[in-house]
Design a protein around this motif. Structure first.
Motif, mmCIF file in Angstrom:
data_model
loop_
_atom_site.group_PDB
_atom_site.id
_atom_site.type_symbol
_atom_site.label_atom_id
_atom_site.label_comp_id
_atom_site.label_asym_id
_atom_site.label_seq_id
_atom_site.Cartn_x
_atom_site.Cartn_y
_atom_site.Cartn_z
ATOM 1 N N HIS A 85 14.023 101.972 59.553
ATOM 2 C CA HIS A 85 15.171 101.129 59.194
ATOM 3 C C HIS A 85 15.992 101.764 58.074
ATOM 4 C CE1 HIS A 85 13.730 97.909 61.754
ATOM 5 N NE2 HIS A 85 12.532 98.130 61.265
ATOM 6 N N PRO A 86 16.776 102.792 58.389
ATOM 7 C CA PRO A 86 17.546 103.477 57.347
ATOM 8 C C PRO A 86 18.598 102.595 56.668
ATOM 9 C CG PRO A 86 18.096 104.320 59.537
ATOM 10 C CD PRO A 86 16.945 103.392 59.709
ATOM 11 N N ALA A 87 19.000 101.505 57.296
ATOM 12 C CA ALA A 87 19.992 100.609 56.685
ATOM 13 C C ALA A 87 19.373 99.688 55.635
ATOM 14 C CB ALA A 87 20.679 99.766 57.762
ATOM 15 N N VAL A 88 18.047 99.670 55.561
ATOM 16 C CA VAL A 88 17.335 98.807 54.620
ATOM 17 C C VAL A 88 16.946 99.617 53.389
ATOM 18 C CG1 VAL A 88 15.284 97.351 54.300
ATOM 19 C CG2 VAL A 88 16.440 97.407 56.528
ATOM 20 N N THR A 89 17.135 99.033 52.223
ATOM 21 C CA THR A 89 16.669 99.662 50.985
ATOM 22 C C THR A 89 15.186 99.341 50.864
ATOM 23 O OG1 THR A 89 18.820 99.348 49.935
ATOM 24 C CG2 THR A 89 16.942 99.769 48.474
ATOM 25 N N VAL A 90 14.337 100.312 51.169
ATOM 26 C CA VAL A 90 12.890 100.116 51.121
ATOM 27 C C VAL A 90 12.376 100.655 49.794
ATOM 28 C CG1 VAL A 90 10.665 100.640 52.196
ATOM 29 C CG2 VAL A 90 12.702 100.280 53.630
ATOM 30 N N VAL A 91 11.637 99.814 49.077
ATOM 31 C CA VAL A 91 11.105 100.193 47.769
ATOM 32 C C VAL A 91 9.592 100.040 47.806
ATOM 33 C CG1 VAL A 91 11.142 99.720 45.295
ATOM 34 C CG2 VAL A 91 13.218 99.356 46.668
ATOM 35 N N CYS A 92 8.884 101.115 47.475
ATOM 36 C CA CYS A 92 7.426 101.055 47.382
ATOM 37 C C CYS A 92 7.084 100.561 45.983
ATOM 38 C CB CYS A 92 6.818 102.429 47.649
ATOM 39 S SG CYS A 92 5.008 102.383 47.714
ATOM 40 N N ALA A 93 6.738 99.269 45.906
ATOM 41 C CA ALA A 93 6.466 98.648 44.610
ATOM 42 C C ALA A 93 5.663 97.378 44.809
ATOM 43 C CB ALA A 93 7.787 98.319 43.894
ATOM 44 N N ASP A 94 5.159 96.865 43.723
ATOM 45 C CA ASP A 94 4.477 95.581 43.697
ATOM 46 C C ASP A 94 5.541 94.480 43.681
ATOM 47 O OD1 ASP A 94 3.187 93.174 42.469
ATOM 48 O OD2 ASP A 94 1.475 94.527 42.297
ATOM 49 N N ALA A 95 5.305 93.394 44.387
ATOM 50 C CA ALA A 95 6.270 92.286 44.420
ATOM 51 C C ALA A 95 6.531 91.711 43.033
ATOM 52 C CB ALA A 95 5.768 91.189 45.351
ATOM 53 N N ALA A 96 5.588 91.851 42.129
ATOM 54 C CA ALA A 96 5.779 91.362 40.758
ATOM 55 C C ALA A 96 6.920 92.094 40.059
ATOM 56 C CB ALA A 96 4.486 91.519 39.957
ATOM 57 N N GLU A 97 7.289 93.267 40.570
ATOM 58 C CA GLU A 97 8.377 94.060 39.998
ATOM 59 C C GLU A 97 9.740 93.685 40.575
ATOM 60 O OE1 GLU A 97 7.399 98.258 40.210
ATOM 61 O OE2 GLU A 97 5.279 97.757 40.004
ATOM 62 N N LEU A 98 9.814 92.579 41.294
ATOM 63 C CA LEU A 98 11.062 92.167 41.939
ATOM 64 C C LEU A 98 12.263 92.174 40.997
ATOM 65 C CD1 LEU A 98 12.678 91.062 44.357
ATOM 66 C CD2 LEU A 98 11.847 88.773 43.742
ATOM 67 N N PRO A 99 12.179 91.596 39.787
ATOM 68 C CA PRO A 99 13.361 91.621 38.912
ATOM 69 C C PRO A 99 13.850 93.035 38.599
ATOM 70 C CG PRO A 99 11.722 90.076 38.072
ATOM 71 C CD PRO A 99 11.071 90.855 39.178
ATOM 72 N N VAL A 100 12.926 93.953 38.352
ATOM 73 C CA VAL A 100 13.295 95.344 38.046
ATOM 74 C C VAL A 100 13.888 96.018 39.282
ATOM 75 C CG1 VAL A 100 12.381 97.609 37.369
ATOM 76 C CG2 VAL A 100 11.566 95.538 36.233
ATOM 77 N N VAL A 101 13.279 95.787 40.447
ATOM 78 C CA VAL A 101 13.783 96.372 41.689
ATOM 79 C C VAL A 101 15.222 95.918 41.937
ATOM 80 C CG1 VAL A 101 13.529 96.366 44.208
ATOM 81 C CG2 VAL A 101 11.516 96.682 42.764
ATOM 82 N N LEU A 102 15.475 94.625 41.780
ATOM 83 C CA LEU A 102 16.825 94.112 42.026
ATOM 84 C C LEU A 102 17.825 94.705 41.036
ATOM 85 C CD1 LEU A 102 16.192 90.371 42.954
ATOM 86 C CD2 LEU A 102 16.546 92.340 44.467
ATOM 87 N N ARG A 103 17.468 94.730 39.746
ATOM 88 C CA ARG A 103 18.370 95.329 38.746
ATOM 89 C C ARG A 103 18.647 96.783 39.062
ATOM 90 N NH1 ARG A 103 15.414 92.421 35.084
ATOM 91 N NH2 ARG A 103 14.188 94.225 34.472
ATOM 92 N N THR A 104 17.602 97.533 39.394
ATOM 93 C CA THR A 104 17.739 98.952 39.696
ATOM 94 C C THR A 104 18.702 99.197 40.861
ATOM 95 O OG1 THR A 104 15.509 99.398 38.891
ATOM 96 C CG2 THR A 104 16.450 101.033 40.387
ATOM 97 N N HIS A 105 18.725 98.265 41.801
ATOM 98 C CA HIS A 105 19.565 98.427 42.992
ATOM 99 C C HIS A 105 20.845 97.602 42.922
ATOM 100 C CE1 HIS A 105 16.796 101.053 45.069
ATOM 101 N NE2 HIS A 105 15.841 100.331 44.525
ATOM 102 N N GLY A 106 21.191 97.150 41.710
ATOM 103 C CA GLY A 106 22.464 96.477 41.503
ATOM 104 C C GLY A 106 22.595 95.109 42.123
ATOM 105 N N VAL A 107 21.483 94.399 42.270
ATOM 106 C CA VAL A 107 21.498 93.060 42.859
ATOM 107 C C VAL A 107 21.275 92.037 41.750
ATOM 108 C CG1 VAL A 107 20.372 91.484 44.483
ATOM 109 C CG2 VAL A 107 20.640 93.913 45.070
#
Length: 195
Positions: A85-107
């Motif tokens: 799924h190249p159209a999906v931003t796939v992040v290998c991370a723990d779900a607990a890191e959701l706030p950081v993942v979203l900030r990192t990806h501008g969400v």
């Protein structure tokens, strides 16, 4: 290698980090995404995306619109998902890191969060509160829950935590056409400042 073989192999390697040994059925996937409102600018997040059964369905619903972020802790599954799924931003991370993942990806906020996380993820982090804080006020969070175990303490704690983090929680009928049968918890009206 097929999805079920990959899931079984990864489950045997790390049973507390892989929620199941079989991919979700079409019936469960449909129940997971049915409560989610998806429009042109929708930001959808998946927690525990696994082999991508929900990912595929969400991509069809999005139809090239909006934004889709999938978080998967297992590196093998995350890499496979990103390739498919190249159209999906796939992040290998723990779900607990959701706030950081979203900030990192501008969400700033997600409109929909779909989760196939196992109980161990809930034991290690306040997932309902994290999800509530990441959602827009009109957002929806869905979580699959195995029916056969719904009376066990971890499942009861999971539902109690969802009810504390959201003003409205509904439980779907049992999805019998899934192995094992499951229910879907749909949570709306996130409590402000949940985390």
């Amino acid at each position: 290698m097929g999805d079920d073989r990959i899931l079984l192999r990864e489950f045997l390697r790390a049973p507390t980090r892989v929620a199941t040994v079989t991919a979700s059925s079409d019936a469960l996937v449909a129940a997971m995404i049915a409560p989610l409102a998806i429009g042109d600018e929708t930001v959808v997040v998946e927690l525990g995306a696994g082999t991508g059964r929900v990912t595929e369905a969400l991509q069809r619903r999005l139809g090239g619109r909006g934004r889709h972020v999938a978080i998967e802790i297992n590196a093998v599954l995350a890499e496979r998902l990103a390739t498919r799924h190249p159209a999906v931003t796939v992040v290998c991370a723990d779900a607990a890191e959701l706030p950081v993942v979203l900030r990192t990806h501008g969400v700033a906020k997600a409109d929909a969060i779909s989760s196939l996380l196992p109980w161990v993820a809930y034991a290690g982090a306040p997932i309902p509160a994290i999800a509530a804080a990441a959602l827009a006020p009109t957002g929806t969070f869905t979580q699959a829950s195995l029916w056969l175990t719904h009376l066990l303490p971890p499942a009861r704690r999971q539902e109690r935590d969802l009810r504390a983090a959201f003003g409205d929680v509904s439980v779907s009928p049992v999805v019998w056409r899934n192995l094992p049968p499951a229910r879907v918890l749909a949570a709306r009206s996130p409590a402000p400042l949940s985390v």
